[in-house]
Write a protein that holds these residues in place. Sequence first.
Motif, mmCIF file in Angstrom:
data_model
loop_
_atom_site.group_PDB
_atom_site.id
_atom_site.type_symbol
_atom_site.label_atom_id
_atom_site.label_comp_id
_atom_site.label_asym_id
_atom_site.label_seq_id
_atom_site.Cartn_x
_atom_site.Cartn_y
_atom_site.Cartn_z
ATOM 1 N N PRO A 29 -3.422 -7.216 -3.407
ATOM 2 C CA PRO A 29 -3.954 -6.408 -2.299
ATOM 3 C C PRO A 29 -3.383 -6.798 -0.941
ATOM 4 O O PRO A 29 -3.035 -5.934 -0.131
ATOM 5 N N VAL A 30 -3.270 -8.114 -0.690
ATOM 6 C CA VAL A 30 -2.763 -8.564 0.607
ATOM 7 C C VAL A 30 -1.303 -8.150 0.786
ATOM 8 O O VAL A 30 -0.915 -7.604 1.835
ATOM 9 N N VAL A 31 -0.486 -8.369 -0.250
ATOM 10 C CA VAL A 31 0.941 -8.041 -0.153
ATOM 11 C C VAL A 31 1.143 -6.543 0.017
ATOM 12 O O VAL A 31 1.932 -6.091 0.864
ATOM 13 N N MET A 32 0.432 -5.738 -0.759
ATOM 14 C CA MET A 32 0.619 -4.289 -0.686
ATOM 15 C C MET A 32 0.096 -3.720 0.619
ATOM 16 O O MET A 32 0.672 -2.783 1.177
ATOM 17 N N ILE A 176 -4.010 3.194 -0.244
ATOM 18 C CA ILE A 176 -3.823 1.896 -0.881
ATOM 19 C C ILE A 176 -5.143 1.371 -1.438
ATOM 20 O O ILE A 176 -5.191 0.743 -2.505
ATOM 21 N N MET A 177 -6.243 1.616 -0.732
ATOM 22 C CA MET A 177 -7.554 1.227 -1.252
ATOM 23 C C MET A 177 -7.814 1.892 -2.598
ATOM 24 O O MET A 177 -8.257 1.244 -3.556
ATOM 25 N N VAL A 229 -15.440 -8.005 -3.268
ATOM 26 C CA VAL A 229 -14.819 -8.957 -2.338
ATOM 27 C C VAL A 229 -13.459 -8.438 -1.880
ATOM 28 O O VAL A 229 -13.113 -8.508 -0.689
ATOM 29 N N ILE A 230 -12.681 -7.902 -2.829
ATOM 30 C CA ILE A 230 -11.363 -7.343 -2.487
ATOM 31 C C ILE A 230 -11.515 -6.170 -1.526
ATOM 32 O O ILE A 230 -10.727 -6.016 -0.585
ATOM 33 N N ILE A 234 -9.780 -5.870 2.116
ATOM 34 C CA ILE A 234 -8.947 -4.729 2.504
ATOM 35 C C ILE A 234 -9.448 -4.097 3.793
ATOM 36 O O ILE A 234 -8.662 -3.778 4.697
ATOM 37 N N LEU A 235 -10.765 -3.935 3.915
ATOM 38 C CA LEU A 235 -11.332 -3.332 5.124
ATOM 39 C C LEU A 235 -11.085 -4.213 6.350
ATOM 40 O O LEU A 235 -10.771 -3.710 7.437
#
Length: 366
Positions: A29-32, A176-177, A229-230, A234-235
């Motif tokens: 998630p962080v990389v994308m 992306i979410m 949590v993810i 993301i938010l």
Amino acid sequence: MKQFWSFVIKEAKHILRDKRTMLILFGMPVVMMLLFGFAITTDVKNVRTVIVTSQMDHMTQQAVERLSQSEYFTVTRTVATPQEAERLIRSQQADMAVVFAPHYASRKGGVQLIVDGSDPNMAQQWTTYAQQTMPDAESSMSNAQRSMSNVQRSVLNVKMLYNPQMKSAYNFVPAIMGMLLMLICAMMTSISIVREKERGTMEVLLVSPVRPLMVIIAKAVPYLALAFVILIVILLMARYVLGVPLAGSLLWIIAVSVIYILLALSLGLLISNVAQTQLVALLLSAMVLLMPVVMLSGMMFPIESMPRILQWIAAVIPPRYYIEAMRKLMIMGVGISEVFKEVIILIAMTALLLTIALKKFNVRLE
């Protein structure tokens, strides 16, 4: 209930001990988000611009300064004729030329844009940005392979709602979410259950005092918590790293996301019933989820522009409705009533997938 929570804790410990799983769950998630937010962007910046003018009067100088001072355009050269500007564009030394008429200062002549039209989408954006940067000018557009035209038209003063800077992150973040939550929840849930089949431990779990349905739910609960949590990560990245606003109610954004997460977990359970190995589960997840999500969810391309048959296929892609709902809630700041249709469709899909998955679940493993 105590035995149920014991299964939940067991599965949670198993996930936390697996470094590769944790890397996928939180690293992807962080990389994308960073890639789509900064690297993969359609924002207009540093467009190489050539100025075409025979005399640099006060009005022309003022317009050129407005172009050069903006973050969108970089004035690289000034030439005397449109033919020289076209030659520079053809040789890839410039992207756009702004041609000022000889009598521009007296308002007897306007402005014409010569744009490299090899990428139509970007050419249209460059033209729009140039028009907004010089709102008092008159212009017409041609591409680099067409000769100069004498036709001129008045430029409208465009007002862009919700995204005045036209940042691509506003479009990509909700998409992306939808992609990440679907891939992570469905893929990881299916692989987790299939892993038990491969190791022969699923049969041991199913003959335990806990009902088989509770075993499956217990394996899904940790992924539900991790997905939540993810979602928060993301938010937070969207708001404070990419600068995407959360204009709508945070409560409704989370509520709709939880429904979508349950849908993804149900799909993962269905895939786990079909697949017998982790490799098959991974391939099914990639084929069923990745390509349709990217191509047919409205993430990259507008669904309205697709052929009719692809629009029908897109109608059964769950991320489509989640992405639409998030764009309305996050960017437009509407209420839940404005996304009622999308929420009802997501709930119906969740119920359908969960029902099919549970009916196909075979207690007696073959």
